[in-house]
Design a protein around this motif. Structure first.
Motif, mmCIF file in Angstrom:
data_model
loop_
_atom_site.group_PDB
_atom_site.id
_atom_site.type_symbol
_atom_site.label_atom_id
_atom_site.label_comp_id
_atom_site.label_asym_id
_atom_site.label_seq_id
_atom_site.Cartn_x
_atom_site.Cartn_y
_atom_site.Cartn_z
ATOM 1 N N ARG A 90 0.851 -1.212 0.000
ATOM 2 C CA ARG A 90 0.000 0.000 0.000
ATOM 3 C C ARG A 90 0.881 1.256 0.000
ATOM 4 O O ARG A 90 0.613 2.216 -0.718
ATOM 5 C CB ARG A 90 -0.917 0.006 1.226
ATOM 6 C CG ARG A 90 -2.048 -0.988 1.148
ATOM 7 C CD ARG A 90 -3.149 -0.575 0.186
ATOM 8 N NE ARG A 90 -4.076 0.382 0.760
ATOM 9 C CZ ARG A 90 -4.824 1.224 0.038
ATOM 10 N NH1 ARG A 90 -4.707 1.259 -1.281
ATOM 11 N NH2 ARG A 90 -5.668 2.047 0.624
ATOM 12 N N CYS A 91 1.944 1.218 0.840
ATOM 13 C CA CYS A 91 2.815 2.400 0.949
ATOM 14 C C CYS A 91 3.607 2.648 -0.324
ATOM 15 O O CYS A 91 4.016 3.782 -0.592
ATOM 16 C CB CYS A 91 3.812 2.228 2.102
ATOM 17 S SG CYS A 91 3.048 2.311 3.713
ATOM 18 N N LEU A 92 3.870 1.592 -1.085
ATOM 19 C CA LEU A 92 4.680 1.769 -2.289
ATOM 20 C C LEU A 92 3.806 1.971 -3.528
ATOM 21 O O LEU A 92 4.012 2.912 -4.292
ATOM 22 C CB LEU A 92 5.592 0.550 -2.488
ATOM 23 C CG LEU A 92 6.670 0.401 -1.409
ATOM 24 C CD1 LEU A 92 7.413 -0.926 -1.564
ATOM 25 C CD2 LEU A 92 7.661 1.559 -1.475
ATOM 26 N N ARG A 93 2.818 1.141 -3.698
ATOM 27 C CA ARG A 93 2.020 1.181 -4.927
ATOM 28 C C ARG A 93 0.955 2.262 -4.901
ATOM 29 O O ARG A 93 0.740 2.952 -5.913
ATOM 30 C CB ARG A 93 1.346 -0.196 -5.132
ATOM 31 C CG ARG A 93 0.714 -0.354 -6.488
ATOM 32 C CD ARG A 93 -0.214 -1.565 -6.524
ATOM 33 N NE ARG A 93 -1.447 -1.366 -5.771
ATOM 34 C CZ ARG A 93 -2.512 -2.171 -5.829
ATOM 35 N NH1 ARG A 93 -2.474 -3.253 -6.592
ATOM 36 N NH2 ARG A 93 -3.602 -1.923 -5.117
ATOM 37 N N ASP A 94 0.294 2.443 -3.746
ATOM 38 C CA ASP A 94 -0.923 3.265 -3.731
ATOM 39 C C ASP A 94 -0.785 4.620 -3.051
ATOM 40 O O ASP A 94 -1.256 5.625 -3.581
ATOM 41 C CB ASP A 94 -2.049 2.502 -3.036
ATOM 42 C CG ASP A 94 -2.353 1.191 -3.740
ATOM 43 O OD1 ASP A 94 -2.108 1.095 -4.954
ATOM 44 O OD2 ASP A 94 -2.824 0.248 -3.068
ATOM 45 N N TYR A 95 -0.204 4.638 -1.851
ATOM 46 C CA TYR A 95 -0.253 5.900 -1.115
ATOM 47 C C TYR A 95 0.493 7.049 -1.818
ATOM 48 O O TYR A 95 0.071 8.205 -1.679
ATOM 49 C CB TYR A 95 0.248 5.711 0.335
ATOM 50 C CG TYR A 95 -0.649 4.829 1.195
ATOM 51 C CD1 TYR A 95 -1.986 4.610 0.873
ATOM 52 C CD2 TYR A 95 -0.156 4.222 2.347
ATOM 53 C CE1 TYR A 95 -2.800 3.805 1.664
ATOM 54 C CE2 TYR A 95 -0.970 3.425 3.152
ATOM 55 C CZ TYR A 95 -2.288 3.217 2.800
ATOM 56 O OH TYR A 95 -3.084 2.423 3.596
ATOM 57 N N PRO A 96 1.563 6.779 -2.583
ATOM 58 C CA PRO A 96 2.217 7.924 -3.237
ATOM 59 C C PRO A 96 1.486 8.440 -4.483
ATOM 60 O O PRO A 96 2.009 9.307 -5.179
ATOM 61 C CB PRO A 96 3.596 7.369 -3.643
ATOM 62 C CG PRO A 96 3.748 6.087 -2.929
ATOM 63 C CD PRO A 96 2.363 5.556 -2.701
ATOM 64 N N ARG A 97 0.297 7.909 -4.777
ATOM 65 C CA ARG A 97 -0.434 8.352 -5.974
ATOM 66 C C ARG A 97 -1.199 9.642 -5.734
ATOM 67 O O ARG A 97 -1.750 9.816 -4.632
ATOM 68 C CB ARG A 97 -1.485 7.309 -6.335
ATOM 69 C CG ARG A 97 -0.998 6.307 -7.322
ATOM 70 C CD ARG A 97 -2.196 5.499 -7.835
ATOM 71 N NE ARG A 97 -1.761 4.180 -8.162
ATOM 72 C CZ ARG A 97 -2.458 3.078 -7.942
ATOM 73 N NH1 ARG A 97 -3.639 3.136 -7.372
ATOM 74 N NH2 ARG A 97 -1.980 1.920 -8.289
ATOM 75 N N TRP A 139 8.841 11.076 1.007
ATOM 76 C CA TRP A 139 7.612 11.119 1.804
ATOM 77 C C TRP A 139 6.401 11.340 0.925
ATOM 78 O O TRP A 139 6.492 11.869 -0.184
ATOM 79 C CB TRP A 139 7.654 12.197 2.901
ATOM 80 C CG TRP A 139 7.988 13.598 2.467
ATOM 81 C CD1 TRP A 139 9.202 14.218 2.599
ATOM 82 C CD2 TRP A 139 7.116 14.560 1.835
ATOM 83 N NE1 TRP A 139 9.134 15.494 2.097
ATOM 84 C CE2 TRP A 139 7.864 15.734 1.626
ATOM 85 C CE3 TRP A 139 5.781 14.547 1.438
ATOM 86 C CZ2 TRP A 139 7.328 16.880 1.034
ATOM 87 C CZ3 TRP A 139 5.248 15.690 0.833
ATOM 88 C CH2 TRP A 139 6.016 16.836 0.636
ATOM 89 N N THR A 140 5.273 10.904 1.452
ATOM 90 C CA THR A 140 3.983 11.249 0.868
ATOM 91 C C THR A 140 3.040 11.604 2.020
ATOM 92 O O THR A 140 3.186 11.073 3.120
ATOM 93 C CB THR A 140 3.434 10.110 -0.018
ATOM 94 O OG1 THR A 140 2.174 10.490 -0.554
ATOM 95 C CG2 THR A 140 3.227 8.827 0.751
ATOM 96 N N THR A 141 2.110 12.508 1.769
ATOM 97 C CA THR A 141 1.179 12.897 2.841
ATOM 98 C C THR A 141 -0.246 12.553 2.436
ATOM 99 O O THR A 141 -0.628 12.656 1.266
ATOM 100 C CB THR A 141 1.296 14.398 3.181
ATOM 101 O OG1 THR A 141 1.181 15.176 1.991
ATOM 102 C CG2 THR A 141 2.615 14.707 3.854
#
Ligand code: SIN
Length: 326
Positions: A90-97, A139-141
């Motif tokens: 989730r942290c790699l594939r989705d959250y940075p979108r 980072w992504t927020t």
């Protein structure tokens, strides 16, 4: 004092002195030994929490506190291997979108990379460009976006908070007795080996009474927890893959930092048996949960985490009863 200890661990040497770093596993192995931490238990095991896919039964959770830092707790890896895979993916594939915000600079990266970093990384064939794209993500927020300059949240700068992550935090917060916790902002930090995060406090949230939940995946961090000022000497602890750190009460506004990442963790690349009854958990990405059990699907995520750490830290922003920022 905080900065001096930070530098001791951040030092470029390959073998800094780690004898003072608190290891929770060691405390469990030698409960009699005089230690900076101790294990505590909760009397709430009758509740049906074991139902959450990817988590071990709460009966098997081990929770530790630091004697000199009231309010700081660590639940030592309550995740199953399958659960860790899901949150890493989730942290790699989705959250940075997009619409989540990432640190990638528009002068250095195309919109395609800035809007879907993982997809572009997987599609990139040039090894040096791959390395550049991979290393740049820091980072992504999510939810209310942290503003790194003003440190002030803004009602007009927020994206939807992921339902799965919110449910996960709800579960840990009720376990610890915070029934009304609301996940409203998160920062996902990506740490390649050699990176660090300097001492800071998290005081941007109008609500300082709600706890902060911090999840670690991948390689091990040395984490420093200090006091309300930089004068106080921090305590160093290991945060390992799957650990859940909670900063509540007195520790909520204390200085903390990550001076070093240590390569300790080898996650299995094998296929895992799938979990049943996932259809009852519609708030999860069930397809992803099933896919990460497959060794081929898991392989690129496993390769990323072999030399990196990921941290998700989740905060409640608003005061109880408030529906928006004033
Ligand atoms: C943070 O304080 O923002 C992150 C801490 C961590 O990476 O464990």
């Amino acid at each position: 004092m905080f900065k001096t200890v930070f530098k001791q661990y951040k030092v470029k040497s390959t073998s800094p002195d780690l004898s003072e770093v608190v290891s929770f596993d060691e405390i469990d192995d030698n409960p009699e030994k005089d230690s900076k931490a101790q294990r505590i238990s909760f009397n709430n095991e009758d509740t049906n929490w074991s139902e959450f896919p990817g988590l071990k039964s709460p009966r098997a959770w081990r929770t530790f506190v630091l004697k000199s830092h009231p309010g700081l707790l660590v639940i030592r890896n309550p995740f199953t291997d399958h659960g860790q895979r899901y949150w890493i993916a989730r942290c790699l594939r989705d959250y940075p979108r997009a619409p989540n915000i990432v640190n990638l600079n528009e002068r250095l990266f195309d919109d395609s990379v800035r809007c879907d970093w993982w997809k572009e990384l997987q599609e990139c064939k040039d090894p040096s460009e791959r390395h550049r794209i991979k290393a740049a993500m820091r980072w992504t927020t999510l939810g209310y976006h942290h503003d790194w300059d003003t440190k002030i949240y803004n009602e007009h700068s927020k994206s939807p908070f992921p339902e799965d992550l919110s449910r996960l935090c709800q579960l840990f917060s009720s376990y610890l007795g915070y029934q009304d916790f609301r996940s409203e902002a998160a920062i996902v930090n990506y740490y390649p080996l050699g990176s660090s995060l300097s001492g800071h406090t998290d005081h941007s949230e109008p609500n300082h009474l709600a706890p902060l939940f911090s999840f670690s995946f991948g390689q091990t961090a040395i984490f420093l927890i200090g006091g309300r000022t930089l004068e106080e000497k921090p305590t160093a602890i290991y945060l390992e893959s799957g650990d859940v750190l909670v900063m509540s009460g007195e520790s909520r506004l204390c200085y903390h930092a990550v001076p070093r990442i240590i390569q300790t963790t080898n996650m299995s690349t094998d296929s895992l048996p799938n979990e049943s009854k996932l259809e009852n958990f519609k708030f999860l990405d069930i397809d992803l949960f099933e896919q990460v059990a497959d060794s081929n699907y898991w392989q690129p995520f496993c390769s990323y985490i072999a030399d990196s750490r990921i941290n998700i830290n989740v905060r409640q922003v608003l005061k109880p009863g408030d529906l928006k920022l004033n």
